[in-house]
Motif scaffolding. Structure first.
Motif, short mmCIF file in Angstrom:
data_model
loop_
_atom_site.label_atom_id
_atom_site.label_comp_id
_atom_site.label_asym_id
_atom_site.label_seq_id
_atom_site.Cartn_x
_atom_site.Cartn_y
_atom_site.Cartn_z
N ALA A 182 0.95 -1.22 0.01
CA ALA A 182 0.15 0.02 -0.11
C ALA A 182 1.06 1.20 0.00
O ALA A 182 0.34 2.02 -0.87
CB ALA A 182 -0.98 0.09 1.32
N CYS A 183 2.03 1.13 0.78
CA CYS A 183 2.73 2.49 0.89
C CYS A 183 3.58 2.39 -0.46
O CYS A 183 3.65 3.75 -0.80
CB CYS A 183 3.95 2.22 1.95
N LEU A 184 3.94 1.38 -1.21
CA LEU A 184 4.87 1.51 -2.43
C LEU A 184 3.90 1.98 -3.28
O LEU A 184 4.21 3.04 -4.20
CB LEU A 184 5.13 0.29 -2.82
N ALA A 185 2.42 1.56 -3.36
CA ALA A 185 1.59 2.17 -4.43
C ALA A 185 1.15 3.62 -4.17
O ALA A 185 1.32 4.60 -5.13
CB ALA A 185 0.32 1.29 -4.41
N GLY A 186 1.14 3.91 -2.98
CA GLY A 186 1.11 5.36 -2.86
C GLY A 186 2.24 6.26 -3.07
O GLY A 186 1.99 7.28 -4.03
N VAL A 187 3.35 5.75 -3.10
CA VAL A 187 4.55 6.62 -3.50
C VAL A 187 4.63 6.67 -4.75
O VAL A 187 4.76 7.72 -5.51
CB VAL A 187 5.70 5.90 -2.82
N VAL A 188 4.27 5.53 -5.75
CA VAL A 188 4.26 5.50 -7.00
C VAL A 188 3.16 6.61 -7.53
O VAL A 188 3.49 7.39 -8.52
CB VAL A 188 3.76 4.06 -7.49
N ALA A 189 1.98 6.64 -7.07
CA ALA A 189 0.84 7.66 -7.28
C ALA A 189 1.40 9.01 -7.24
O ALA A 189 1.24 9.68 -8.22
CB ALA A 189 -0.19 7.26 -6.87
N VAL A 190 2.27 9.27 -5.97
CA VAL A 190 2.57 10.37 -5.88
C VAL A 190 3.66 10.90 -6.70
O VAL A 190 3.63 11.90 -7.46
CB VAL A 190 3.24 10.61 -4.45
N ALA A 191 4.64 9.99 -7.34
CA ALA A 191 5.53 10.13 -8.18
C ALA A 191 4.94 10.65 -9.55
O ALA A 191 5.35 11.48 -10.40
CB ALA A 191 6.56 8.92 -8.39
N GLY A 192 3.89 9.88 -10.03
CA GLY A 192 3.26 9.96 -11.39
C GLY A 192 2.56 11.44 -11.19
O GLY A 192 2.70 12.00 -12.35
N TYR A 193 2.10 11.91 -10.12
CA TYR A 193 1.35 13.25 -10.29
C TYR A 193 2.42 14.25 -10.14
O TYR A 193 2.38 15.21 -11.02
CB TYR A 193 0.64 13.29 -8.81
N LEU A 194 3.67 14.15 -9.72
CA LEU A 194 4.74 15.35 -9.50
C LEU A 194 5.28 15.40 -11.19
O LEU A 194 5.43 16.26 -11.74
CB LEU A 194 5.68 14.83 -8.80
N ALA A 195 5.50 14.05 -11.87
CA ALA A 195 5.86 14.01 -13.04
C ALA A 195 4.94 14.80 -14.10
O ALA A 195 5.42 15.75 -14.91
CB ALA A 195 6.03 12.67 -13.58
N ALA A 196 3.48 14.59 -13.79
CA ALA A 196 2.54 15.26 -14.67
C ALA A 196 2.76 16.79 -14.36
O ALA A 196 2.61 17.46 -15.15
CB ALA A 196 1.30 14.62 -14.33
N LEU A 197 2.65 17.03 -13.09
CA LEU A 197 2.72 18.50 -12.67
C LEU A 197 3.97 19.16 -13.28
O LEU A 197 3.92 20.25 -13.80
CB LEU A 197 2.63 18.59 -11.18
N SER A 198 5.12 18.51 -13.13
CA SER A 198 6.30 19.22 -13.86
C SER A 198 6.08 19.37 -15.38
O SER A 198 6.45 20.52 -16.17
CB SER A 198 7.38 18.29 -13.40
N ALA A 199 5.39 18.38 -15.97
CA ALA A 199 5.03 18.58 -17.26
C ALA A 199 4.30 19.86 -18.03
O ALA A 199 4.47 20.21 -18.72
CB ALA A 199 4.85 17.20 -18.00
N LEU A 200 3.35 19.58 -17.03
CA LEU A 200 2.16 20.79 -17.48
C LEU A 200 2.54 22.04 -16.99
O LEU A 200 1.65 23.05 -17.58
CB LEU A 200 0.83 20.10 -16.95
N SER A 201 3.03 22.49 -15.66
CA SER A 201 3.08 23.58 -15.28
C SER A 201 4.65 24.27 -15.48
O SER A 201 5.44 23.66 -14.78
CB SER A 201 2.67 23.64 -13.72
N ARG A 202 4.81 25.34 -16.14
CA ARG A 202 6.10 25.76 -16.16
C ARG A 202 6.58 26.44 -14.92
O ARG A 202 7.69 26.33 -14.53
CB ARG A 202 5.99 26.88 -17.44
#
Length: 485
Positions: A443-463
């Motif tokens: 559960a912790c690993l899945a949560g961390v992966v989800a956070v990493a995915g969100y941060l990657a998307a945010l970095s790509a979309l928000s200058r």
């Protein structure tokens, strides 16, 4: 100015690296001790340290900060500060011994008296250590401080685990604190080239006391706010529920204390030197808040989202009640990360009297909010705690702008943007990801992966967010390069 920035960045990096090691050690000890001791053991020690801990604030009397931020400091002034801290520490220790019986009677727990007596002597040792540590900080010898912190933490953890395994119960926690304080003092003295001389009456100390007095008052009021929950829970609900709450609070306090306590030395040293250049000061301050919000704020949000599996991993079976308490406290930890930046600004600008007035006005209301949750036990108290720090952050930012003639709008805008775009979504992503598995580790690993995915998307979309992340990463890279050379 460039050398100062590099020195500050290098000091911050060394300090943070040492705090990472200490963080691992402290969390490791929490994991092991939770499996060797009962909630009541932690509750008993929390009862003693909640009351006796105020003496530590008085013992320092803000004189360590006064020494660090002072532009000029003579050997005679250093010596007078040392003897002042030592005398105050001895007085606090004597008061703790005299009041140990009353403290035990307040809780209705006789065992608390012996714990208070054991901890009283540490106030004298801490008093002796104060100016040695301040001198190392003032000289920007952050590597020496980092070595001390890591070695002292390592030895104290080893003593605690060994004592708990030997069946000493709550005395293992007491011995951990004794080892930490004594080793820290011994190593700071050994690594500092300065030695105190005799107390000189003819040397004026008024400027240090005028600075330190309000700092001590501010810290004492802050301590009361942060510990009234333990006091009330221990007196009302007993050692067991207090043990649950104290473990949740410790999960919050370990990263908060590891970063903020150590970083205060670095931040105060740097900001105090650029306080007359307001353009540079404001730029440093904004970058500092960005880093604190990104690291601590977002970290607490993710921890709140993963509270249930985290508690299961760290404490093991029988501690599930810690989960909801920690989740609520971690939300408040986000705002405590932002209020720490306000605190640093008051100190670096020498606005200690204004900060004390702010505390005198706001902290009684915060204590009222915390106590309002008492009928609902640990979760209710945690809720009051988090709401109180959210409101205080907003009020303190406004008062800082008035006291320092500072435009707080960039700080508020940056914080709100990070909260809405980064921190809160990261916490929700962690929670959502953790729901995919029943196994705590998965559960912790899945949560961390989800956070990493969100941060990657945010970095790509928000200058803008990408730029802020790159700026903070750049500071770290330059500090690493500088440290390596």
């Amino acid at each position: 100015m460039v050398d100062l920035a590099r020195s500050g960045a290098r000091g911050a990096l060394v300090t943070l690296l040492s705090q990472v090691v200490r963080f691992v050690l402290r969390f490791g000890s929490m994991i092991v001790l939770a499996r060797l001791l009962a909630p009541q053991d932690f509750g008993l020690v929390a009862m003693a340290t909640t009351v006796a801990g105020i003496a530590e604030i008085i013992r320092d009397f803000g004189l360590s900060s006064a020494a660090i931020q002072s532009r000029k400091l003579t050997d005679q002034e250093r010596s007078n500060l040392f003897w002042t801290n030592l005398l105050i520490g001895a007085g606090c220790g004597a008061l703790a011994v005299a009041g140990s019986g009353a403290i035990a009677s307040f809780y209705g727990e006789p065992r608390v008296q012996s714990i208070v007596l054991a901890l009283a002597g540490l106030m004298v040792v801490s008093g002796a250590n104060t100016q040695f540590r301040a001198e190392l900080s003032r000289s920007m010898k952050f590597r020496a401080l980092a070595i001390t912190d890591v070695v002292a933490q390592l030895l104290s953890v080893a003593v605690a685990v060994g004592s708990a395994a030997a069946g000493l119960g709550y005395w293992a926690i007491v011995l951990q604190q004794v080892t930490l304080v004594v080793v820290t003092c011994a190593m700071n003295v050994g690594q500092c080239s300065w030695r105190p001389g005799r107390f000189t009456r003819s040397v004026p100390m008024g400027r240090f006391l005028r600075y330190g007095g309000p700092v001590a008052g501010t810290q004492a009021i802050g301590y009361a706010t942060n510990n009234v929950d333990n006091l009330a829970l221990g007196a009302t609900w007993g050692a067991g529920p207090l043990g649950i709450y104290s473990r949740a609070y410790q999960l919050l306090l370990v990263p908060l204390e590891q970063v903020n306590t150590a970083m205060t030395n670095v931040v105060l040293s740097v900001l105090s030197k650029v306080r007359d250049d307001r353009v540079t000061f404001d730029r440093y301050l904004l970058r500092l808040q960005q880093a604190n919000g990104y690291l601590l704020g977002t970290g607490f949000a993710v921890a709140a989202g993963l509270s249930a599996p985290l508690v299961a991993i760290i404490f093991g079976p029988g501690w599930h009640e810690v989960g909801p308490v920690f989740a609520v406290l971690a939300v408040g930890g986000i705002f405590r990360a932002y209020t720490q930046v306000v605190y640093w600004t008051f100190l670096s600008l020498g606005l200690t009297a204004q900060q004390l007035r702010l505390y005198l006005i706001t902290r009684p209301f915060m204590i009222g909010l915390i106590l309002a949750g008492l009928p609902w036990g640990p979760v209710g108290v945690a809720t009051g705690h988090s709401v109180a720090f959210l409101l205080y952050w907003l009020v303190s930012l406004r008062q800082l702008a008035h006291a320092a003639s500072l435009d707080a709008r960039p700080l508020l805008q940056q914080a709100l943007r990070s909260l809405l775009q980064l921190t809160a979504p990261a916490g929700l992503a962690a929670f959502a990801g953790s729901l995919a598995f029943d196994n705590p580790a998965a559960a912790c690993l899945a949560g961390v992966v989800a956070v990493a995915g969100y941060l990657a998307a945010l970095s790509a979309l928000s200058r803008r967010q990408r730029g802020e992340m790159a700026a903070i990463a750049g500071i770290v890279r330059r500090a690493v390069a500088r440290t390596a050379t």
